[in-house]
Design a protein around this motif. Structure first.
Motif, PDB file in Angstrom:
ATOM      1  N   ASN A  38       0.835  -1.207   0.000  1.00 47.84           N
ATOM      2  CA  ASN A  38       0.000   0.000   0.000  1.00 47.84           C
ATOM      3  C   ASN A  38       0.869   1.256   0.000  1.00 47.84           C
ATOM      4  N   GLY A  39       1.945   1.221  -0.795  1.00 47.73           N
ATOM      5  CA  GLY A  39       2.840   2.370  -0.940  1.00 47.73           C
ATOM      6  C   GLY A  39       3.939   2.426   0.090  1.00 47.73           C
ATOM      7  N   VAL A  40       3.919   1.563   1.103  1.00 46.16           N
ATOM      8  CA  VAL A  40       4.942   1.570   2.163  1.00 46.16           C
ATOM      9  C   VAL A  40       5.978   0.500   1.848  1.00 46.16           C
ATOM     10  N   PRO A  41       7.286   0.802   1.894  1.00 48.82           N
ATOM     11  CA  PRO A  41       8.311  -0.217   1.657  1.00 48.82           C
ATOM     12  C   PRO A  41       8.136  -1.406   2.598  1.00 48.82           C
ATOM     13  N   TYR A  42       8.393  -2.577   2.063  1.00 49.84           N
ATOM     14  CA  TYR A  42       8.197  -3.815   2.829  1.00 49.84           C
ATOM     15  C   TYR A  42       8.982  -3.781   4.131  1.00 49.84           C
ATOM     16  N   SER A  43      10.208  -3.281   4.103  1.00 47.75           N
ATOM     17  CA  SER A  43      11.049  -3.291   5.299  1.00 47.75           C
ATOM     18  C   SER A  43      10.502  -2.377   6.390  1.00 47.75           C
ATOM     19  N   ASP A  44       9.680  -1.384   6.025  1.00 46.10           N
ATOM     20  CA  ASP A  44       9.135  -0.456   7.019  1.00 46.10           C
ATOM     21  C   ASP A  44       7.758  -0.887   7.519  1.00 46.10           C
ATOM     22  N   ALA A  45       7.168  -1.928   6.902  1.00 42.17           N
ATOM     23  CA  ALA A  45       5.814  -2.362   7.290  1.00 42.17           C
ATOM     24  C   ALA A  45       5.880  -3.224   8.539  1.00 42.17           C
ATOM     25  N   ASN A  46       4.698  -3.337   9.249  1.00 41.11           N
ATOM     26  CA  ASN A  46       4.660  -4.178  10.441  1.00 41.11           C
ATOM     27  C   ASN A  46       4.576  -5.647  10.043  1.00 41.11           C
ATOM     28  N   THR A  47       4.684  -6.530  11.061  1.00 41.28           N
ATOM     29  CA  THR A  47       4.729  -7.976  10.806  1.00 41.28           C
ATOM     30  C   THR A  47       3.482  -8.462  10.109  1.00 41.28           C
ATOM     31  N   ALA A  48       2.301  -7.976  10.583  1.00 46.97           N
ATOM     32  CA  ALA A  48       1.041  -8.426   9.982  1.00 46.97           C
ATOM     33  C   ALA A  48       0.999  -8.075   8.490  1.00 46.97           C
ATOM     34  N   SER A  49       1.419  -6.849   8.140  1.00 51.95           N
ATOM     35  CA  SER A  49       1.412  -6.436   6.737  1.00 51.95           C
ATOM     36  C   SER A  49       2.392  -7.272   5.915  1.00 51.95           C
ATOM     37  N   GLN A  50       3.546  -7.569   6.503  1.00 53.03           N
ATOM     38  CA  GLN A  50       4.538  -8.364   5.799  1.00 53.03           C
ATOM     39  C   GLN A  50       4.027  -9.772   5.525  1.00 53.03           C
ATOM     40  N   ILE A  51       3.329 -10.374   6.528  1.00 56.78           N
ATOM     41  CA  ILE A  51       2.803 -11.729   6.333  1.00 56.78           C
ATOM     42  C   ILE A  51       1.723 -11.725   5.259  1.00 56.78           C
ATOM     43  N   ASN A  52       0.804 -10.748   5.320  1.00 59.79           N
ATOM     44  CA  ASN A  52      -0.250 -10.683   4.306  1.00 59.79           C
ATOM     45  C   ASN A  52       0.322 -10.386   2.913  1.00 59.79           C
ATOM     46  N   ALA A  53       1.389  -9.553   2.879  1.00 58.76           N
ATOM     47  CA  ALA A  53       2.050  -9.295   1.595  1.00 58.76           C
ATOM     48  C   ALA A  53       2.641 -10.586   1.022  1.00 58.76           C
ATOM     49  N   GLY A  54       3.244 -11.399   1.916  1.00 57.91           N
ATOM     50  CA  GLY A  54       3.792 -12.687   1.479  1.00 57.91           C
ATOM     51  C   GLY A  54       2.708 -13.600   0.959  1.00 57.91           C
ATOM     52  N   LEU A  55       1.509 -13.593   1.617  1.00 58.27           N
ATOM     53  CA  LEU A  55       0.391 -14.415   1.137  1.00 58.27           C
ATOM     54  C   LEU A  55      -0.106 -13.919  -0.210  1.00 58.27           C
ATOM     55  N   ASP A  56      -0.099 -12.587  -0.394  1.00 56.47           N
ATOM     56  CA  ASP A  56      -0.505 -12.021  -1.685  1.00 56.47           C
ATOM     57  C   ASP A  56       0.424 -12.528  -2.802  1.00 56.47           C
ATOM     58  N   VAL A  57       1.729 -12.536  -2.523  1.00 60.35           N
ATOM     59  CA  VAL A  57       2.696 -13.033  -3.496  1.00 60.35           C
ATOM     60  C   VAL A  57       2.463 -14.519  -3.766  1.00 60.35           C
TER      61      VAL A  57
END
Length: 657
Positions: A592-611
């Motif tokens: 959602n426009g935020v770099p992956y490294s700056d996102a929280n754990t929940a966002s990172q996990i959901n981003a991984g599921l999206d991939v």
């Protein structure tokens, strides 16, 4: 779409787990417990069962279960068994890691000789290669890592991430990109680029070629100003070249007049000199004739002397030949006399041997016949008769051998006498030959006094030859015709001419600067033209580079659009804008426009599921997703894959929900 579903997992002495069996639910299974309770061990067991690695992609990790003291539990089979359902078909997989204990001869106890791994599919043993091949048929290992771990893709190198994303974007037609960038460049220029692409040439390699060509052209262009400066600095000083040419012409005219005066004075001198040279030539011819007549006279004298002494030389030669024959005969005589002495010695020895043999007699041991057994006198008539017969036979044999030996000696003696007779005849013949040769030598020596003595001939000179004196008379007459020739003193004219020529040379050097300046000006113009051509070539290459960059950017933007259109919550930044206006490749995950490294754990996990969802859809396969730290996410996005949540809870032991 292929659906890979994990139905069950059994662990026996795997890592810290001695025994555990997990039955997984249809879509989502929660595995909860405190830290260190074995949640991640289940994920490690699943990846080890399939690929022989843990969930961190490590082959070398500690599989064995340890005792509380930290010592290995020996003679234990470390086993993981799982049932996979692939599109409704079950596969019972088992991997066993065991110690190989062997009892060697002479030893009482078993000895650990290493480890081995056993493989089974549906309880049928398999070789390692067969097992790996069949697992690969079910699911590719590299794809499995991407679609079972939400953090795996994000931890890849950005170049690998770009490679995976672009593999999903599909081919972008060149004509499509041509239409898209036609507002930036006209289609004729871009069309040349399309021809390069259609030829199969790699665009990046083409771009590197353009860069290398431009670099070389810039290096050549940078050298142009230096070469122009060198040409400018090489120019001589400007001078009044027209006036210099007039001066040279004036001085050259004066040199011409001096040459005419010198030529006139030289003509009279040459006439007298040539007359003298003609007389000298006649004199030299006569002197050559003088040398020839003296040579001919000496040759004739030497020929007569040689002929008069030839008889003496022939006689002396015959004497030397006869003396040589005498030496050879005397050597032969000495050899024959030596051979005679040897033969005489052999005959004397043979005579002595004859006398010895001739005087020898048969002797028999006196006494009576004694019995060899009882050592008493034998009184047997038969034995005594046999004894007497043996003695008679021995005597006959002795006498026969004596006669034969004397005959042999006589025969050898006759041969030696014949050999002595031959030696005597040879000695008589040689002495006769020696006497004959010595008589010949004496006669030849007595004839030498009749020949003239062998004295050197006197060398004749011109005074001994009348023809020489006549020629000398002619030479004396010619010498009187030679007159003294004295050249005029032209030193002043010659000195003036040399000074004029020196001055002309100096002026010509000044005048040479005119041609040098002209050549250098032409060189400078040529260098400037070369510089303009190089600059134009660089500009043309930069146009090609701009077209390549525009093409690449259009392709990246199209691929980026296609790629980002596949994801629901993540997007990818595929190039960076540089300060010089160019662009560099990159791959950055944005949530959602935020770099992956700056996102929280929940966002990172959901981003991984999206991939994972996009990759599973693209490759047409789903597999169990292990979500570690699931407690950090209140809600996860929807996925068609089986989900296995690993949650940290306050439960005292591992709980399967």
């Amino acid at each position: 779409m292929k659906n890979v579903f994990l139905k069950s997992l059994k662990l026996y002495f795997f890592k810290g787990t001695k025994k555990r069996e997990v039955i997984f639910k249809d879509h989502q299974t929660d595995i909860a417990g405190p830290n260190g309770s074995g949640k991640t061990t289940l994920f490690d067991a699943f990846t080890w069962l399939l690929f022989g690695k843990d969930s961190h992609d490590r082959k070398d990790f500690n599989i064995k279960t340890l005792e509380s003291s930290g010592k290995n539990i020996e003679k234990t089979e470390h086993t993981v068994q799982g049932v996979l359902s692939v599109d409704g078909k079950d596969y019972d997989l088992r991997r066993v890691y065991k110690e190989n204990w062997v009892k060697t001869r002479g030893e009482l106890e078993l000895t650990l000789k290493g480890h081995e791994t056993l493989f089974y599919i549906n309880e049928v043993p398999r070789k390692a290669t067969e097992y790996a091949h069949e697992i690969g048929e079910l699911i590719d290992e590299s794809l499995f890592k991407l679609i079972t771990n939400p953090r795996y893709f994000a931890n890849l190198n950005w170049t690998k991430q770009r490679e995976i994303l672009f593999s999903m974007s599909g081919d972008v037609e060149n004509d499509f990109l041509l239409d898209k960038i036609s507002t930036i460049q006209n289609k004729t220029e871009i069309g040349g680029l399309i021809n390069i692409l259609n030829s199969g040439k790699d665009l990046e390699k083409y771009k590197l070629e353009l860069r290398d060509k431009k670099k070389k052209l810039k290096e050549d262009l940078d050298k142009i100003p230096t070469r122009v400066d060198e040409a400018e600095n090489s120019k001589p000083e400007e001078a009044d070249f027209a006036k210099t040419e007039e001066t040279i012409k004036f001085l050259a005219d004066r040199v011409g007049k001096i040459d005419e005066a010198l030529e006139s004075a030289s003509s009279a001198f040459s006439e007298k000199h040539n007359s003298n040279q003609s007389v000298l030539s006649e004199i030299n011819t006569l002197r050559s004739k003088q040398q020839q007549v003296v040579f001919d006279a000496n040759t004739e004298a030497r020929t007569k002397d040689f002929e008069s002494k030839s008889g003496r030389r022939d006689n002396e030669s015959k004497i030397k030949e006869a003396e040589s024959r005498v030496r050879i005969l005397k050597n032969s005589l000495a050899s024959t006399q030596k051979a005679k002495e040897i033969t005489l010695g052999k005959r004397d020895a043979l005579r002595e041997k004859y006398s010895t043999v001739d005087n020898s007699e048969f002797t028999q041991k006196d006494g009576q016949l004694t019995c060899p057994v009882f050592n008493i006198v034998c009184d047997s008539p038969k034995a005594n008769e046999l004894h007497k017969a043996n003695a008679d036979t021995a005597r006959e044999t002795f006498n026969k051998k004596k006669v034969e030996e004397l005959e042999t000696i006589n025969q050898n003696g006759a041969e030696l006498n014949q050999e002595l007779a031959n030696h005597e005849a040879e000695i008589t013949n040689v002495n006769a030959d020696i006497e004959k040769e010595e008589t010949l030598i004496a006669g030849l020596k007595s004839q030498l006094d009749a020949f003239p003595a062998d004295e050197p001939i006197k060398e004749l000179t011109g005074e001994d030859v009348p023809a020489f004196t006549e020629l000398q008379y002619q030479i004396n007459i010619l010498n009187k015709k030679i007159v003294e020739v004295k050249a005029d003193d032209n030193s002043l004219l010659k000195e003036e001419k040399q000074n004029l020529l020196t001055e002309i040379d100096a002026l010509k050097k000044i005048l040479a600067g005119k041609d040098q300046i002209h050549r250098l000006n032409e060189r400078i113009a040529e260098l400037n033209e070369t510089g303009r051509n190089l600059a134009q070539q660089i500009a043309d290459l930069e146009k090609d580079e701009f077209a390549v960059d525009a093409f690449n950017k259009a392709k990246i933007e199209e691929c980026e659009s296609r790629i980002n259109g596949k994801f629901s919550m993540v997007s990818f930044k595929l190039f960076n804008q540089q300060l010089n206006g160019g662009e560099s490749e990159t791959c950055e995950i944005l949530i959602n426009g935020v770099p992956y490294s700056d996102a929280n754990t929940a966002s990172q996990i959901n981003a991984g599921l999206d991939v994972i969802n996009v990759l599973s859809k693209f490759h047409g396969v789903t597999a169990p997703i292990f979500i570690d730290n699931r407690e950090s996410v209140s809600n996860i996005i929807y996925t068609e894959s089986q989900v296995i949540n690993l949650l940290v809870t306050n439960d005292k032991e591992l709980v399967i929900k």
